[in-house]
Design an enzyme around this catalytic site. Sequence first.
Site, short mmCIF file in Angstrom:
data_model
loop_
_atom_site.label_atom_id
_atom_site.label_comp_id
_atom_site.label_asym_id
_atom_site.label_seq_id
_atom_site.Cartn_x
_atom_site.Cartn_y
_atom_site.Cartn_z
N ARG A 1 -29.80 -64.69 55.88
CA ARG A 1 -30.37 -63.70 56.81
C ARG A 1 -29.48 -62.46 56.88
O ARG A 1 -29.96 -61.35 57.02
CB ARG A 1 -30.47 -64.38 58.17
N ASN B 1 -14.83 -86.44 57.50
CA ASN B 1 -13.72 -87.38 57.61
C ASN B 1 -13.76 -88.29 56.38
O ASN B 1 -14.75 -88.31 55.63
CB ASN B 1 -13.76 -88.13 58.95
N HIS C 1 -26.35 -85.34 55.29
CA HIS C 1 -25.28 -86.25 55.73
C HIS C 1 -24.77 -85.77 57.08
O HIS C 1 -24.01 -84.81 57.17
CB HIS C 1 -24.17 -86.32 54.68
N GLU D 1 -29.46 -80.83 50.31
CA GLU D 1 -29.25 -82.28 50.22
C GLU D 1 -27.96 -82.68 50.95
O GLU D 1 -27.92 -83.72 51.63
CB GLU D 1 -29.21 -82.71 48.75
N LEU D 2 -26.91 -81.87 50.84
CA LEU D 2 -25.65 -82.25 51.49
C LEU D 2 -25.76 -82.28 53.01
O LEU D 2 -25.17 -83.14 53.67
CB LEU D 2 -24.53 -81.27 51.08
N ARG E 1 -23.89 -89.41 46.24
CA ARG E 1 -24.23 -88.18 45.53
C ARG E 1 -23.66 -88.06 44.12
O ARG E 1 -23.94 -87.09 43.42
CB ARG E 1 -23.80 -86.97 46.37
N GLN F 1 -22.71 -72.41 56.05
CA GLN F 1 -23.31 -71.94 54.80
C GLN F 1 -23.54 -70.44 54.82
O GLN F 1 -23.81 -69.86 55.88
CB GLN F 1 -24.65 -72.67 54.60
N ARG G 1 -35.64 -63.19 51.42
CA ARG G 1 -35.16 -64.44 50.82
C ARG G 1 -36.28 -65.44 50.60
O ARG G 1 -36.13 -66.40 49.85
CB ARG G 1 -34.05 -65.07 51.67
C1 FAD Z 1 -30.60 -90.28 45.19
C2 FAD Z 1 -31.10 -89.82 46.51
C3 FAD Z 1 -32.44 -89.52 46.67
C4 FAD Z 1 -32.93 -89.11 47.93
N1 FAD Z 1 -34.26 -88.80 48.07
C5 FAD Z 1 -34.74 -88.39 49.26
C6 FAD Z 1 -36.11 -88.03 49.43
O1 FAD Z 1 -36.91 -88.12 48.52
N2 FAD Z 1 -36.51 -87.57 50.65
C7 FAD Z 1 -35.64 -87.49 51.70
O2 FAD Z 1 -36.06 -87.09 52.80
N3 FAD Z 1 -34.35 -87.80 51.58
C8 FAD Z 1 -33.87 -88.26 50.39
N4 FAD Z 1 -32.54 -88.56 50.25
C9 FAD Z 1 -31.67 -88.39 51.42
C10 FAD Z 1 -31.37 -89.73 52.10
O3 FAD Z 1 -32.56 -90.34 52.57
C11 FAD Z 1 -30.42 -89.53 53.28
O4 FAD Z 1 -31.03 -88.74 54.27
C12 FAD Z 1 -29.14 -88.84 52.88
O5 FAD Z 1 -28.62 -89.43 51.70
C13 FAD Z 1 -28.12 -88.97 54.02
O6 FAD Z 1 -27.51 -90.24 53.98
P1 FAD Z 1 -27.42 -91.23 55.21
O7 FAD Z 1 -28.77 -91.53 55.75
O8 FAD Z 1 -26.60 -92.38 54.77
O9 FAD Z 1 -26.75 -90.38 56.36
P2 FAD Z 1 -25.24 -90.01 56.77
O10 FAD Z 1 -25.35 -88.96 57.79
O11 FAD Z 1 -24.41 -89.73 55.56
O12 FAD Z 1 -24.74 -91.28 57.53
C14 FAD Z 1 -23.87 -92.27 57.03
C15 FAD Z 1 -24.31 -93.60 57.61
O13 FAD Z 1 -24.18 -93.58 59.03
C16 FAD Z 1 -25.24 -94.32 59.61
N5 FAD Z 1 -26.08 -93.40 60.42
C17 FAD Z 1 -26.11 -92.04 60.34
N6 FAD Z 1 -26.96 -91.54 61.24
C18 FAD Z 1 -27.48 -92.57 61.88
C19 FAD Z 1 -28.46 -92.70 62.91
N7 FAD Z 1 -29.05 -91.62 63.44
N8 FAD Z 1 -28.80 -93.92 63.33
C20 FAD Z 1 -28.20 -95.03 62.80
N9 FAD Z 1 -27.28 -95.01 61.82
C21 FAD Z 1 -26.94 -93.79 61.36
C22 FAD Z 1 -26.05 -94.93 58.47
O14 FAD Z 1 -25.55 -96.22 58.18
C23 FAD Z 1 -25.77 -93.97 57.35
O15 FAD Z 1 -25.96 -94.51 56.06
C24 FAD Z 1 -32.04 -88.99 49.03
C25 FAD Z 1 -30.68 -89.30 48.84
C26 FAD Z 1 -30.20 -89.71 47.61
C27 FAD Z 1 -28.73 -90.02 47.46
#
Ligand code: FAD
Length: 260
Positions: A125, A203, A113, A109-110, A214, A121, A187
């Site tokens: 392997r 950052n 982002h 999940e992390l 999160r 990580q 694994r």
């Molecule tokens: C409670 C919860 C449930 C979730 N459930 C699911 C699930 O069921 N399935 C699933 O696949 N994911 C799930 N996620 C993951 C979620 O959809 C995001 O992929 C994840 O939280 C990363 O956050 P982010 O998209 O804000 O990206 P980050 O990389 O943290 O980016 C931060 C911000 O930068 C901007 N940004 C980043 N990349 C781009 C880009 N390429 N284009 C334009 N703007 C950009 C956006 O504004 C974004 O919000 C879940 C997350 C949470 C917190």
Amino acid sequence: MGKLVFPRAFLIAETKVDYAAMDHALLHLGVDGWASDGGTDADVLTEFAGKSCYMSFDKNLNLNLTKVGGRPNSAYIQDGIIGNKHGSVLEHSTVTFFLTNVSRVVTHELVRHRAGTAFSQTSGRYVRSNDVDMFLPKEIVAFPDAVSVFYRAMCEMEENIAELVEITGIEDMTDFGLKKRLTSAFRRIIGNGQANHLVMTANHRAWRHVIEMRTSVHAEEEIRYIMADVAGQLKERFPTIYADMTENADGEWVFAHSKV
Ligand SMILES: Cc1cc2nc3c(=O)[nH]c(=O)nc-3n(C[C@H](O)[C@H](O)[C@H](O)COP(=O)(O)OP(=O)(O)OC[C@H]3O[C@@H](n4cnc5c(N)ncnc54)[C@H](O)[C@@H]3O)c2cc1C
């Protein structure tokens, strides 16, 4: 034999300012004696970067200015940068945590982002262990019979790995390439809950966003636990940048200025 573990975050690195070089650069522009009252290098660098936008180190650098200064670093960052959602200025400083005993549920999940983050990580392997350590969610603890199932699953995974070790004779192998390929194959039958370790750098703009997402009540228990640990340490180490972040009654770390 594997054990039950709790994840833990260790702050291991942060951006540092070279103050002599900063003074030297300002002198190059004719500015002598600019100083910030920022409490950390990240505070000072954020102010420096912000002031470079309007050239507000000195009145003489921008003919549109009638005065400069007057605001302490804390107000400059919270009101001028964060309050105005100029979050990109927070991207100049990073903080690195070593997140220990986090499951692959959490790390998967992390790593979603992407913006402003970096990850390294434990390799499933290369790194082989006969033990499968695991975090036990509170939801499971509430049901004693469910705890037994978790315990059984841990034991079975370890028994299966032990059987594969025996069948393949990996312990006695000297061909590291083959050991690596076999370890990688093993694994596949270990669950996502297996604890491992992750170095995560982000950052401050990214940390604020990740923490908000999160530690939300909608996020998973273990990721909430480790990100709350991170949030508490960041708040203590960087009180200015996280001054608008508080923990609410639900254990969420929330921001007065969300997603800057
Ligand atoms: C409670 C919860 C449930 C979730 N459930 C699911 C699930 O069921 N399935 C699933 O696949 N994911 C799930 N996620 C993951 C979620 O959809 C995001 O992929 C994840 O939280 C990363 O956050 P982010 O998209 O804000 O990206 P980050 O990389 O943290 O980016 C931060 C911000 O930068 C901007 N940004 C980043 N990349 C781009 C880009 N390429 N284009 C334009 N703007 C950009 C956006 O504004 C974004 O919000 C879940 C997350 C949470 C917190």
